[in-house]
Design an enzyme around this catalytic site. Sequence first.
Site, short mmCIF file in Angstrom:
data_model
loop_
_atom_site.label_atom_id
_atom_site.label_comp_id
_atom_site.label_asym_id
_atom_site.label_seq_id
_atom_site.Cartn_x
_atom_site.Cartn_y
_atom_site.Cartn_z
N CYS A 113 0.82 -1.23 0.00
CA CYS A 113 0.00 0.00 0.00
C CYS A 113 0.85 1.27 0.00
O CYS A 113 0.34 2.36 -0.25
CB CYS A 113 -0.94 0.00 1.20
SG CYS A 113 -2.05 -1.40 1.18
N HIS A 247 -3.21 6.99 3.15
CA HIS A 247 -3.64 5.75 2.51
C HIS A 247 -5.04 5.42 3.01
O HIS A 247 -5.32 5.50 4.21
CB HIS A 247 -2.65 4.64 2.86
CG HIS A 247 -3.15 3.27 2.54
ND1 HIS A 247 -3.69 2.96 1.30
CD2 HIS A 247 -3.23 2.14 3.28
CE1 HIS A 247 -4.07 1.69 1.31
NE2 HIS A 247 -3.81 1.18 2.50
N ASN A 277 -10.48 -0.12 0.03
CA ASN A 277 -9.02 0.00 0.09
C ASN A 277 -8.45 -0.50 -1.24
O ASN A 277 -8.56 -1.68 -1.55
CB ASN A 277 -8.52 -0.84 1.28
CG ASN A 277 -7.01 -0.78 1.45
OD1 ASN A 277 -6.28 -0.36 0.55
ND2 ASN A 277 -6.54 -1.22 2.60
O1 UT7 Z 1 -3.92 -1.46 3.36
C1 UT7 Z 1 -2.83 -1.99 4.08
C2 UT7 Z 1 -2.94 -1.68 5.50
N1 UT7 Z 1 -4.18 -2.21 5.98
C3 UT7 Z 1 -4.79 -1.66 7.01
O2 UT7 Z 1 -4.32 -0.64 7.51
C4 UT7 Z 1 -6.01 -2.34 7.55
C5 UT7 Z 1 -5.93 -2.33 9.06
N2 UT7 Z 1 -6.98 -3.07 9.73
C6 UT7 Z 1 -8.31 -2.76 9.72
O3 UT7 Z 1 -8.76 -1.91 8.98
C7 UT7 Z 1 -9.18 -3.42 10.74
O4 UT7 Z 1 -8.36 -4.09 11.68
C8 UT7 Z 1 -10.19 -4.43 10.15
C9 UT7 Z 1 -11.28 -3.67 9.38
C10 UT7 Z 1 -9.50 -5.43 9.25
C11 UT7 Z 1 -10.89 -5.17 11.29
O5 UT7 Z 1 -11.53 -4.24 12.17
P1 UT7 Z 1 -11.24 -4.31 13.74
O6 UT7 Z 1 -12.08 -3.27 14.36
O7 UT7 Z 1 -9.76 -4.21 13.96
O8 UT7 Z 1 -11.80 -5.72 14.13
P2 UT7 Z 1 -11.01 -6.95 14.79
O9 UT7 Z 1 -10.11 -7.59 13.80
O10 UT7 Z 1 -10.46 -6.53 16.13
O11 UT7 Z 1 -12.22 -7.92 15.05
C12 UT7 Z 1 -13.30 -7.59 15.95
C13 UT7 Z 1 -14.39 -8.63 15.78
C14 UT7 Z 1 -13.85 -10.06 15.79
O12 UT7 Z 1 -14.81 -10.89 16.45
P3 UT7 Z 1 -14.64 -11.33 17.99
O13 UT7 Z 1 -13.34 -12.08 18.02
O14 UT7 Z 1 -14.59 -10.05 18.76
O15 UT7 Z 1 -15.84 -12.15 18.23
C15 UT7 Z 1 -13.80 -10.43 14.33
O16 UT7 Z 1 -13.89 -11.82 14.12
O17 UT7 Z 1 -15.02 -8.47 14.51
C16 UT7 Z 1 -15.01 -9.71 13.80
N3 UT7 Z 1 -14.94 -9.44 12.36
C17 UT7 Z 1 -16.04 -9.24 11.63
N4 UT7 Z 1 -17.35 -9.26 11.95
C18 UT7 Z 1 -18.23 -9.01 10.96
C19 UT7 Z 1 -13.84 -9.30 11.58
N5 UT7 Z 1 -14.22 -9.03 10.32
C20 UT7 Z 1 -15.58 -9.00 10.32
C21 UT7 Z 1 -16.56 -8.76 9.33
N6 UT7 Z 1 -17.87 -8.78 9.69
N7 UT7 Z 1 -16.23 -8.49 8.05
#
Ligand code: UT7
Length: 330
Positions: A113, A247, A277
């Site tokens: 990215c 980004h 993204n």
């Molecule tokens: O482009 C290169 C660089 N990339 C980035 O900078 C991306 C960075 N990361 C992110 O944008 C975020 O971390 C994500 C959007 C990928 C995830 O969001 P988050 O708020 O960090 O969620 P998390 O990974 O901490 O997950 C929270 C909960 C989890 O469930 P439990 O374990 O709390 O029950 C995940 O399994 O949300 C769940 N989850 C989802 N739920 C519904 C993860 N993805 C999804 C989804 N729909 N699509």
Amino acid sequence: MPTPAAVVAGLGTCLPAEEFDNASLAARLDTSDEWIRTRTGIAARRRAAPDVSMRDLACEAGANALRSAGLRDVGGLILATTTPDRPCPAAAPEVAQRLGLGPVPAFDISAVCTGFLYAVTTAASLITAGLVDSVLVVAAETYTRIVDPSDRGTAVIFGDGAGAVVLRRGSSRERGALLAFDLGSDGSGKDLIHIPGPREQGDGPRWFSMAGRKVYLRAVEQMTASALRVMKDCGWSPSSVDALVPHQANARIIQAMAERLDVPPERAVCALDRVGNTAAASIPLALAEALRTHQLQEGARTVLTAFGGGLTWASAALTWPRLSAVSSEI
Ligand code: UT7
């Protein structure tokens, strides 16, 4: 005292025509429109048709940037991508040939990215070193082909698209002059954003993977620090920056950065709601959208910053030039 500088002279973008929204993902994955919107700010993204290659997107965006600059020729082409259509050869020579640029130097850059800003910095260095007068920098991605369609952690985030800028030799006094750069990497985070090679994965599918939460925290930390370094080099306080263009990974990352930097939130460009993204292509696509909505105006003190796989990060600072972006769909 003005010094030689690379100046942004043109901006072009190209998006695939097909849009897919959160409802279409929620129909086949354990997710919801509400979760995706509130956790990422994304409502829809684009997908390239099967007969459209990354190089096709790159050619269209590159041709649009040349039109925007009013140029037919440039002295070189650098292409940033994480999603090459093939491992070898690089795509840039073919894109240069298809754009009729002649036997110019042309090569690809792989910094995930951060690729667009790595490419801009390399292009500016070639220009200020006197090797070439101008460079077309293209970033093009087809992430929908590398994310696992069954992985709700990545499939809801990424989309396809391309953006490009023309840089030409000028002076640091001109609007559009790139005034400061910052580049960095940390290979200890190599597994946080990853596509396994054949020796790592055997015959299994080789999908893109991302440790979302860890990447999120590192992205906020590194982009904030990197953006501050270029502001300091320019003698700009964060409150004097007119446009912060990070980004476009996640709206919450952009908000968190604006808060940490104390840049007023309305000056942080967040343009991912309809494109998601798009990795290396996200900054030029965000620039074009910010121009369209008048969030970015001539003379604006502009800071670009990115973070991605590697891990890598980069920033650049410029005053925004007078130009009209040229955009198309394919
Ligand atoms: O482009 C290169 C660089 N990339 C980035 O900078 C991306 C960075 N990361 C992110 O944008 C975020 O971390 C994500 C959007 C990928 C995830 O969001 P988050 O708020 O960090 O969620 P998390 O990974 O901490 O997950 C929270 C909960 C989890 O469930 P439990 O374990 O709390 O029950 C995940 O399994 O949300 C769940 N989850 C989802 N739920 C519904 C993860 N993805 C999804 C989804 N729909 N699509």
